[in-house]
Design a protein around this motif. Structure first.
Motif, PDB file in Angstrom:
ATOM      1  N   ASP A  58       0.794  -1.263  -0.156  1.00  9.94           N
ATOM      2  CA  ASP A  58      -0.038   0.082  -0.235  1.00  9.94           C
ATOM      3  C   ASP A  58       1.176   1.401   0.008  1.00  9.94           C
ATOM      4  O   ASP A  58       0.611   2.175  -0.338  1.00  9.94           O
ATOM      5  CB  ASP A  58      -1.286   0.048   1.099  1.00  9.94           C
ATOM      6  N   ASP A  59       2.122   1.278   0.266  1.00 17.06           N
ATOM      7  CA  ASP A  59       3.084   2.243   0.756  1.00 17.06           C
ATOM      8  C   ASP A  59       3.796   2.551  -0.405  1.00 17.06           C
ATOM      9  O   ASP A  59       4.427   3.305  -0.430  1.00 17.06           O
ATOM     10  CB  ASP A  59       3.724   2.181   1.834  1.00 17.06           C
ATOM     11  N   GLY A  60       3.494   1.607  -1.479  1.00 18.76           N
ATOM     12  CA  GLY A  60       4.457   1.227  -2.779  1.00 18.76           C
ATOM     13  C   GLY A  60       5.953   0.987  -2.283  1.00 18.76           C
ATOM     14  O   GLY A  60       7.066   1.517  -3.466  1.00 18.76           O
ATOM     15  N   ASN A  61       6.615   0.541  -0.957  1.00 21.27           N
ATOM     16  CA  ASN A  61       7.183   0.495  -0.705  1.00 21.27           C
ATOM     17  C   ASN A  61       7.609  -1.315  -0.855  1.00 21.27           C
ATOM     18  O   ASN A  61       8.992  -2.203  -0.342  1.00 21.27           O
ATOM     19  CB  ASN A  61       7.653   0.794   0.586  1.00 21.27           C
ATOM     20  N   TYR A  62       6.967  -1.854  -1.467  1.00 23.15           N
ATOM     21  CA  TYR A  62       6.833  -3.891  -1.551  1.00 23.15           C
ATOM     22  C   TYR A  62       8.255  -3.990  -2.339  1.00 23.15           C
ATOM     23  O   TYR A  62       8.084  -3.370  -4.174  1.00 23.15           O
ATOM     24  CB  TYR A  62       5.799  -3.709  -1.875  1.00 23.15           C
ATOM     25  N   ARG A  63       9.457  -4.442  -2.555  1.00 23.99           N
ATOM     26  CA  ARG A  63      10.489  -5.172  -3.326  1.00 23.99           C
ATOM     27  C   ARG A  63       9.681  -6.195  -4.301  1.00 23.99           C
ATOM     28  O   ARG A  63       9.611  -7.605  -3.955  1.00 23.99           O
ATOM     29  CB  ARG A  63      11.575  -4.638  -2.327  1.00 23.99           C
ATOM     30  N   GLU A  64      10.122  -5.405  -5.705  1.00 24.07           N
ATOM     31  CA  GLU A  64       9.951  -6.722  -6.558  1.00 24.07           C
ATOM     32  C   GLU A  64      11.450  -7.251  -7.476  1.00 24.07           C
ATOM     33  O   GLU A  64      11.369  -5.912  -7.933  1.00 24.07           O
ATOM     34  CB  GLU A  64       8.891  -7.039  -7.694  1.00 24.07           C
ATOM     35  N   PHE A  65      11.622  -8.413  -7.483  1.00 26.73           N
ATOM     36  CA  PHE A  65      13.057  -8.236  -7.916  1.00 26.73           C
ATOM     37  C   PHE A  65      12.501  -8.006  -9.800  1.00 26.73           C
ATOM     38  O   PHE A  65      11.587  -9.109 -10.414  1.00 26.73           O
ATOM     39  CB  PHE A  65      13.142  -9.494  -7.610  1.00 26.73           C
ATOM     40  N   SER A  66      13.375  -7.965 -10.760  1.00 28.59           N
ATOM     41  CA  SER A  66      13.557  -7.787 -11.761  1.00 28.59           C
ATOM     42  C   SER A  66      14.410  -9.663 -12.079  1.00 28.59           C
ATOM     43  O   SER A  66      15.659  -9.852 -11.908  1.00 28.59           O
ATOM     44  CB  SER A  66      13.987  -6.910 -12.855  1.00 28.59           C
ATOM     45  N   GLU A  67      13.895 -10.213 -12.393  1.00 28.73           N
ATOM     46  CA  GLU A  67      15.218 -11.718 -13.362  1.00 28.73           C
ATOM     47  C   GLU A  67      16.312 -11.735 -14.771  1.00 28.73           C
ATOM     48  O   GLU A  67      15.595 -11.736 -15.528  1.00 28.73           O
ATOM     49  CB  GLU A  67      14.653 -12.710 -12.873  1.00 28.73           C
ATOM     50  N   LEU A  68      17.371 -10.799 -13.582  1.00 23.82           N
ATOM     51  CA  LEU A  68      17.785 -10.896 -14.985  1.00 23.82           C
ATOM     52  C   LEU A  68      18.863 -12.054 -15.141  1.00 23.82           C
ATOM     53  O   LEU A  68      19.561 -12.816 -14.457  1.00 23.82           O
ATOM     54  CB  LEU A  68      18.987  -9.618 -14.607  1.00 23.82           C
TER      55      LEU A  68
END
Ligand code: PMP
Length: 405
Positions: free
Chosen positions: A16-26
């Motif tokens: 909700d805070d926009g602070n959730y980290r998502e990974f880009s898989e590279l």
């Protein structure tokens, strides 16, 4: 307690805070850095936020050294440094690092994080009554190390010499003191007044501990960091660095007197009770350091590229924190917009820049931390800046310059 419910609620709050980290898989493509294959976006992307600042993680001499060592000695070290894990590759690397920083010795750890945590926690805990004076913006690894030591900690205002002196002067002269700080600060890219901090350390008989993680390989005639560039290495008690950024591999270290290194080697649990780095990793790091000691080309091309990006951002009035380093923080100032820009850059423009939100930076200063490399082309720069310009308009963001903090 319903544990699963608790975890999910906490994660939802982050989202909700926009602070959730998502990974880009590279998958980094050999010989093609800064291009990478992407598994959850466009098939190929250009990375603009790597800490492999000079592309040494793809350098032929580094890869060759790693291949040769892997083929001749196998995959892992086989033990802790104390119990069968000290290989010739580790000793060579430590000698190379001591030489890089003009110190008697160096001591390897499995990461820069662990080196800060282990060295600071050991020094501060084992020196009786030690007081640690720590810069307000020091990295989490330093904060955690100091906290773990349970020593008295005094936080001084970021890069503020008056505040540091006031705090040093408030302590009895007989108390052992350790001043902990960084050279290049990772999120704002500003640089500490190292000479003046050393003057204060001399005046108040304090030790100095300098994290050069974002400077080693990048500054100084042989890549010894800002302290080397400014002729200050011999004035610092401990210089700490990483092998995972400009040197392109992995691992961390301290360089200091023989006695101090031996002391940390003998008492630091983060050194003693963990498996040593794989010898191939040590050999790769040695090759990177040796290359960058002899070649200034990567450093000068890096600076040229950084200036090109800054100039291009200035031309279109995009707000970036001005600083004397290679780190270009473009301030969005809103976590949701910051993440949105990062997502669209990836999906629609094939440009990968991870958003930097709270708690890594203070709320309201959410940013894209751009790290150019000598391997980005002029065309890459043009594509980046034009994409940012589009998104700035789309998100209705300000176009003013942000002064250095
Ligand atoms: N110190 C600073 C200032 C850092 O920014 C980091 C990591 N980003 C570290 C230490 C830890 O280094 P490593 O990534 O090698 O663990």
């Amino acid at each position: 307690m319903n544990y699963e419910k608790f975890f999910n609620e906490q994660l939802l709050a982050l989202k909700d805070d926009g602070n959730y980290r998502e990974f880009s898989e590279l998958e980094r493509l050999r010989g093609r850095f800064p291009s990478a294959k992407c598994y959850n976006g466009p098939s190929e992307v250009t990375i603009w936020c790597s800490n492999d600042y000079l592309g040494m993680g793809q350098h032929p001499s580094v890869l060759q050294a790693m291949h040769e060592t892997l083929d001749s000695t196998g995959a892992g070290a086989g033990g802790t440094r104390n119990i069968s894990g000290t290989t010739h590759a580790h000793s060579i690397l430590e000698a190379e690092l001591a030489d890089l920083h003009g110190k008697e010795n160096a001591l390897l750890f499995t990461s820069g994080y662990v080196s800060n945590w282990a060295a600071l926690s050991t020094l501060a805990a084992k020196i009786p009554d030690c007081v640690v004076l720590t810069d307000q913006l020091n990295h989490a690894s330093m904060i955690e190390g100091i906290r773990h030591s349970r020593a008295t900690k005094i936080i001084w205002k970021h890069n503020d010499l008056d505040d540091l002196e006031t705090k040093l002067a408030s302590l009895p002269s007989s108390v052992p003191k350790l001043i902990a700080f960084e050279s290049v600060y990772s999120m704002d890219g500003d640089i500490a007044p190292i000479a003046e901090i050393c003057d204060l350390a001399d005046k108040y008989n304090a030790m100095t501990y300098l994290d050069e993680v974002h400077a080693v390989g990048l500054y100084g005639p042989r890549g010894g960091g800002i302290a080397e560039r400014e002729g200050l290495m011999n004035r610092l008690t401990v210089i700490e660095g990483t092998l995972g950024k400009a040197f392109g591999v992995m691992g961390g270290y301290i360089a200091a007197s023989a006695a101090l290194c031996d002391f940390v080697r003998s008492f630091a649990s983060g050194f003693i009770f963990t498996t040593a780095l794989p010898p191939a990793v040590a050999a790769g790091a040695t090759a990177a350091i040796q290359h960058l000691k002899a070649s200034a080309l990567e450093r000068s091309e890096h600076q040229v590229r950084v200036k090109q990006v800054r100039d291009a951002l200035d031309t279109i009035g995009l707000p970036h924190i001005s600083n004397p380093s290679h780190i270009i923080p473009v301030v969005v100032g809103n976590p949701v917009k910051c993440k949105y820009i990062s997502d669209v850059l990836l999906k629609e423009y094939g440009i990968y820049i991870q958003p930097i939100n709270y708690p890594t930076v203070p709320k309201g200063t959410e940013r894209l931390r751009i790290t150019p490399s000598p391997l980005h082309t002029a065309d890459d720069v043009e594509r980046l800046v034009s994409a940012l310009e589009d998104l700035w308009m789309q998100c209705d963001l300000m176009r003013t310059s942000v002064a250095a903090q």
